[in-house]
Design a protein around this motif. Structure first.
Motif, PDB file in Angstrom:
ATOM      1  N   MET A  16       0.797  -1.221   0.149  1.00 45.11           N
ATOM      2  CA  MET A  16       0.063   0.014  -0.069  1.00 45.11           C
ATOM      3  C   MET A  16       0.939   1.302   0.160  1.00 45.11           C
ATOM      4  O   MET A  16       1.852   1.265   0.790  1.00 45.11           O
ATOM      5  CB  MET A  16      -0.983  -0.041   1.234  1.00 45.11           C
ATOM      6  N   ARG A  18       2.414   5.082  -2.349  1.00 44.27           N
ATOM      7  CA  ARG A  18       2.705   5.208  -3.911  1.00 44.27           C
ATOM      8  C   ARG A  18       4.152   5.213  -4.195  1.00 44.27           C
ATOM      9  O   ARG A  18       5.040   5.158  -3.155  1.00 44.27           O
ATOM     10  CB  ARG A  18       2.287   6.670  -4.080  1.00 44.27           C
ATOM     11  N   TRP A  38      -5.462   3.291  -7.693  1.00 43.65           N
ATOM     12  CA  TRP A  38      -4.449   3.763  -8.481  1.00 43.65           C
ATOM     13  C   TRP A  38      -3.234   2.792  -8.473  1.00 43.65           C
ATOM     14  O   TRP A  38      -2.764   2.361  -7.256  1.00 43.65           O
ATOM     15  CB  TRP A  38      -3.893   5.259  -8.179  1.00 43.65           C
ATOM     16  N   GLU A  59      -2.855   2.685  -4.464  1.00 41.18           N
ATOM     17  CA  GLU A  59      -3.599   3.778  -3.507  1.00 41.18           C
ATOM     18  C   GLU A  59      -5.289   3.530  -3.980  1.00 41.18           C
ATOM     19  O   GLU A  59      -5.466   3.493  -4.989  1.00 41.18           O
ATOM     20  CB  GLU A  59      -3.078   5.073  -3.792  1.00 41.18           C
ATOM     21  N   THR A  60      -6.032   2.932  -2.911  1.00 40.92           N
ATOM     22  CA  THR A  60      -7.385   3.007  -3.384  1.00 40.92           C
ATOM     23  C   THR A  60      -8.356   3.647  -2.369  1.00 40.92           C
ATOM     24  O   THR A  60      -8.225   3.715  -1.135  1.00 40.92           O
ATOM     25  CB  THR A  60      -7.781   1.477  -3.029  1.00 40.92           C
ATOM     26  N   PHE A  61      -9.349   4.021  -3.131  1.00 43.04           N
ATOM     27  CA  PHE A  61     -10.651   4.771  -2.150  1.00 43.04           C
ATOM     28  C   PHE A  61     -11.833   3.831  -2.611  1.00 43.04           C
ATOM     29  O   PHE A  61     -12.226   3.377  -3.843  1.00 43.04           O
ATOM     30  CB  PHE A  61     -10.884   5.862  -3.009  1.00 43.04           C
TER      31      PHE A  61
ATOM     32  N   TYR B 301     -13.113  11.441   1.544  1.00 42.09           N
ATOM     33  CA  TYR B 301     -12.003  10.805   0.735  1.00 42.09           C
ATOM     34  C   TYR B 301     -11.759   9.285   1.487  1.00 42.09           C
ATOM     35  O   TYR B 301     -10.848   8.681   1.092  1.00 42.09           O
ATOM     36  CB  TYR B 301     -10.735  11.373   1.055  1.00 42.09           C
ATOM     37  N   VAL B 302     -12.908   9.104   1.908  1.00 38.16           N
ATOM     38  CA  VAL B 302     -13.074   7.457   2.491  1.00 38.16           C
ATOM     39  C   VAL B 302     -14.137   6.867   2.270  1.00 38.16           C
ATOM     40  O   VAL B 302     -15.243   7.551   2.367  1.00 38.16           O
ATOM     41  CB  VAL B 302     -12.751   7.346   3.999  1.00 38.16           C
ATOM     42  N   LEU B 376      -7.461   4.820   6.393  1.00 29.48           N
ATOM     43  CA  LEU B 376      -8.074   4.692   5.404  1.00 29.48           C
ATOM     44  C   LEU B 376      -7.686   5.960   4.313  1.00 29.48           C
ATOM     45  O   LEU B 376      -7.481   5.753   3.156  1.00 29.48           O
ATOM     46  CB  LEU B 376      -9.450   4.589   5.449  1.00 29.48           C
ATOM     47  N   LYS B 378      -4.798   7.591   4.378  1.00 27.26           N
ATOM     48  CA  LYS B 378      -3.347   7.157   3.886  1.00 27.26           C
ATOM     49  C   LYS B 378      -3.553   6.317   2.694  1.00 27.26           C
ATOM     50  O   LYS B 378      -2.691   6.575   1.681  1.00 27.26           O
ATOM     51  CB  LYS B 378      -2.664   6.729   4.960  1.00 27.26           C
ATOM     52  N   MET B 379      -4.509   5.564   2.434  1.00 22.74           N
ATOM     53  CA  MET B 379      -4.873   4.567   1.378  1.00 22.74           C
ATOM     54  C   MET B 379      -5.457   5.331   0.129  1.00 22.74           C
ATOM     55  O   MET B 379      -5.290   4.803  -0.952  1.00 22.74           O
ATOM     56  CB  MET B 379      -5.388   3.198   1.913  1.00 22.74           C
ATOM     57  N   SER B 380      -5.908   6.524   0.511  1.00 25.20           N
ATOM     58  CA  SER B 380      -6.676   6.925  -0.694  1.00 25.20           C
ATOM     59  C   SER B 380      -6.012   7.926  -1.664  1.00 25.20           C
ATOM     60  O   SER B 380      -5.389   8.654  -1.109  1.00 25.20           O
ATOM     61  CB  SER B 380      -7.944   8.015   0.123  1.00 25.20           C
ATOM     62  N   PRO B 381      -6.198   7.746  -2.857  1.00 27.03           N
ATOM     63  CA  PRO B 381      -5.524   8.577  -3.781  1.00 27.03           C
ATOM     64  C   PRO B 381      -5.973   9.967  -3.730  1.00 27.03           C
ATOM     65  O   PRO B 381      -5.370  10.863  -4.334  1.00 27.03           O
ATOM     66  CB  PRO B 381      -5.653   7.696  -4.953  1.00 27.03           C
ATOM     67  N   PHE B 382      -7.007  10.237  -3.025  1.00 26.92           N
ATOM     68  CA  PHE B 382      -7.689  11.733  -3.207  1.00 26.92           C
ATOM     69  C   PHE B 382      -7.107  12.431  -1.916  1.00 26.92           C
ATOM     70  O   PHE B 382      -7.400  13.656  -1.803  1.00 26.92           O
ATOM     71  CB  PHE B 382      -9.254  11.442  -3.014  1.00 26.92           C
ATOM     72  N   TRP B 383      -6.565  11.707  -0.946  1.00 27.23           N
ATOM     73  CA  TRP B 383      -6.155  12.477   0.379  1.00 27.23           C
ATOM     74  C   TRP B 383      -4.746  12.827   0.259  1.00 27.23           C
ATOM     75  O   TRP B 383      -3.926  12.226   0.109  1.00 27.23           O
ATOM     76  CB  TRP B 383      -6.293  11.574   1.399  1.00 27.23           C
ATOM     77  N   LYS B 385      -1.333  13.999   1.388  1.00 29.68           N
ATOM     78  CA  LYS B 385      -0.604  13.580   2.358  1.00 29.68           C
ATOM     79  C   LYS B 385       0.483  14.508   2.534  1.00 29.68           C
ATOM     80  O   LYS B 385       1.560  14.618   1.783  1.00 29.68           O
ATOM     81  CB  LYS B 385       0.053  12.306   2.388  1.00 29.68           C
TER      82      LYS B 385
END
Lengths: 130, 386
Positions: A16, A18, A38, A59-61, B301-302, B376, B378-383, B385
């Motif tokens: 997990m 990038r 992604w 990276e996943t939502f 974002y989650v 979560l 941290k895992m999200s491409p939209f958040w 960091k």
């Protein structure tokens, strides 16, 4: 609803994060539908001079299944040659997870598409380099 | 285990269960039979009917027992449509009704040539009584608006809508499943002709509910059979469940004020702590006109199901309006009707509190959730960091 295997991948996702300076990025899914993945790949060469997926991250939502299928696809692809990685299907992901609820099948497809998109992105970049 | 999903269902009160027991076993008799024990079962039903009527400020003869909220809603809406279809084929409802109302309307639209007006709501989920007034045509036979929304807790202006219905001589059904037993209800004051309730939402058993039908109001039954419930809802009465519903009403009436003040403190505390500890969240529903036990938030974002799974790992039970939990690819129709973008609606969480909850449980939940969101995100491409 979810297998223990899936719960394990959801709780402890593999690969997990990038990759900065990735060689290819696959962006699939749609936030409106609630699932976005992604996939980042770093490509290297093995001892036979074949291109391999040296590193891969995601990276996943999305829901539990989206996270778990992302985790599994990265595990399946890591270390494989590009040719081998391209042959990975959503069924391979489902098999590792010991099944998926019918409504979550699209998550496994997203994972397959994400990896393929990352590889395609890598190839496109190679083309522009030459 | 921390149970924060009381709008889905509540635990049956042990006192309710205790009172039900003997009607399964030694007092198993069919209330329609002639012998003495059957007459006692009959009496138990009538006692329960009085208790339900008292909770709603109605008369006992205005209460019909059903299998629950879904059946009550179906009976009122389909029963009215059947009876009045020659007078008119138009029904007014809202976009945020429960599926037990929405899908009934869709059935009538598809199969009986009805026209349905689905009224929009404002950003808090409120129906505007003026919109109701404007939607009325000479074909309108029924208005159906919920008392409070199950997802966001917004309390609708039922009394005002009731007044409009009465002035225009149109029947008014109110799905009261989320308010019955929680807040005081007077069907007289509200000017409703039908009012649905369900026992398991307020510490009664599942599989039993009631429909209030104002004296003199007619509808065509949706079930046919024996003479039970004056032939309006045939079938041998579920005596234990009816007794349980009666007891739940009695307890609710006694506890309502305490429940309200206690649960509001806990709910407000949870809301405050989560806002302090989690950036970029929004609260859904009306700031004031909202059920005292309901907190619905969107965590940007989650995705909701992911949060629910992590909460479950920590022993916390809640719910979400995300697509993944609704069994479809669409997020909650209620959140979308508020104008919330789908990608935000996917991140919704509903906490609905109940009688057994404690401050300790609220604090634990407020400790656990921010860590889950952080993980979560941290895992999200939209958040982003940073």
């Amino acid at each position: 609803m979810y297998s223990q295997k899936l719960i394990d991948h959801f709780k402890n996702p593999r690969n997990m994060g990038r990759i900065e300076n990735a060689d290819g990025i696959g962006k699939v899914g749609n936030p409106v539908c609630g699932d976005v993945m992604w996939i980042y790949i770093k490509v290297g060469k093995n001892e036979n001079n074949q291109e391999i997926i040296e590193d891969i991250k995601f990276e996943t939502f999305g829901c539990g299944a989206a996270v778990a299928t992302s985790s599994v696809i990265t595990e399946l692809a890591k270390g494989k040659t590009i040719e081998e990685a391209e042959k990975i299907t959503n069924q391979d992901v489902i098999d590792v997870l010991e099944g998926l609820p019918p409504l979550k099948k699209h998550c496994s497809l997203l994972a397959e598409q994400g990896l393929k998109a990352a590889i395609n992105d890598y190839r496109e970049r190679q083309k522009t380099k030459t | 285990m921390i149970y924060l999903d009381h709008n889905a269902t509540t635990p049956c009160d042990p006192a309710v269960f205790e009172e039900m027991k003997k009607w399964f076993t030694e007092m198993f008799f069919n209330p329609s039979s002639i012998y003495t024990p059957s007459q006692q079962a009959r009496q138990a039903i009538e006692d329960a009917r009085k208790k339900v009527a008292k909770l709603l400020d109605a008369s006992p003869e205005e209460i019909i027992f059903t299998s629950g909220g879904t059946e009550s809603n179906n009976t009122a809406i389909i029963g009215t449509a059947y009876l009045k279809k020659n007078k008119g084929n138009h029904i007014i409802t809202s976009l945020i009704e429960h599926h037990a109302v929405l899908n009934v309307c869709k059935f009538l639209e598809k199969n009986m040539g009805f026209q349905i007006t689905y009224l929009p709501v404002d950003k808090y989920g409120l129906v505007d009584p003026d919109d109701v007034k404007k939607a009325i045509t000479d074909k309108t036979i029924l208005i159906s608006i919920m008392a409070a929304n199950n997802e966001i807790g917004t309390i609708e202006p039922i009394e005002e809508i009731g007044k409009i219905a009465k002035e225009n001589n149109i029947l008014f059904h109110c799905d009261g499943v989320q308010v019955a037993g929680k807040i005081p209800v007077s069907v007289k004051k509200l000017n409703v002709d039908f009012f649905s309730l369900s026992a398991h939402k307020f510490y009664g058993p599942k599989g039993i509910g009631a429909l209030y039908v104002r004296k003199g109001v007619k509808f065509r039954p949706i079930l046919y059979g024996g003479h039970q419930e004056k032939g309006l809802r045939p079938g041998t009465e579920n005596v234990p469940a009816i007794v349980g519903l009666g007891k739940a009403c009695e307890i609710a009436e006694k506890n309502m004020e305490d429940d309200a003040s206690k649960e509001k403190v806990l709910r407000d505390k949870l809301e405050k702590l989560l806002f302090e500890r989690i950036p970029e969240i929004i609260v859904n529903g009306h700031p004031e006109k909202r059920l005292y036990n309901t907190l619905n938030i969107c965590v940007k974002y989650v995705e909701g199901e992911s949060m629910l799974l992590h909460l479950d790992f920590e022993g916390i039970c809640a719910s979400s309006g995300s697509a993944c939990t609704s069994g479809s690819l669409e997020p909650s129709h209620v959140l979308l009707a508020l104008g919330i973008p789908p990608e935000v609606a996917h991140g919704s969480l509903r906490f609905s509190l109940g009688r057994p909850n404690t401050m300790e449980e609220i604090e634990k939940t407020a400790d656990v959730l921010p860590k889950i969101v952080e993980k979560l995100r941290k895992m999200s491409p939209f958040w982003d960091k940073k």
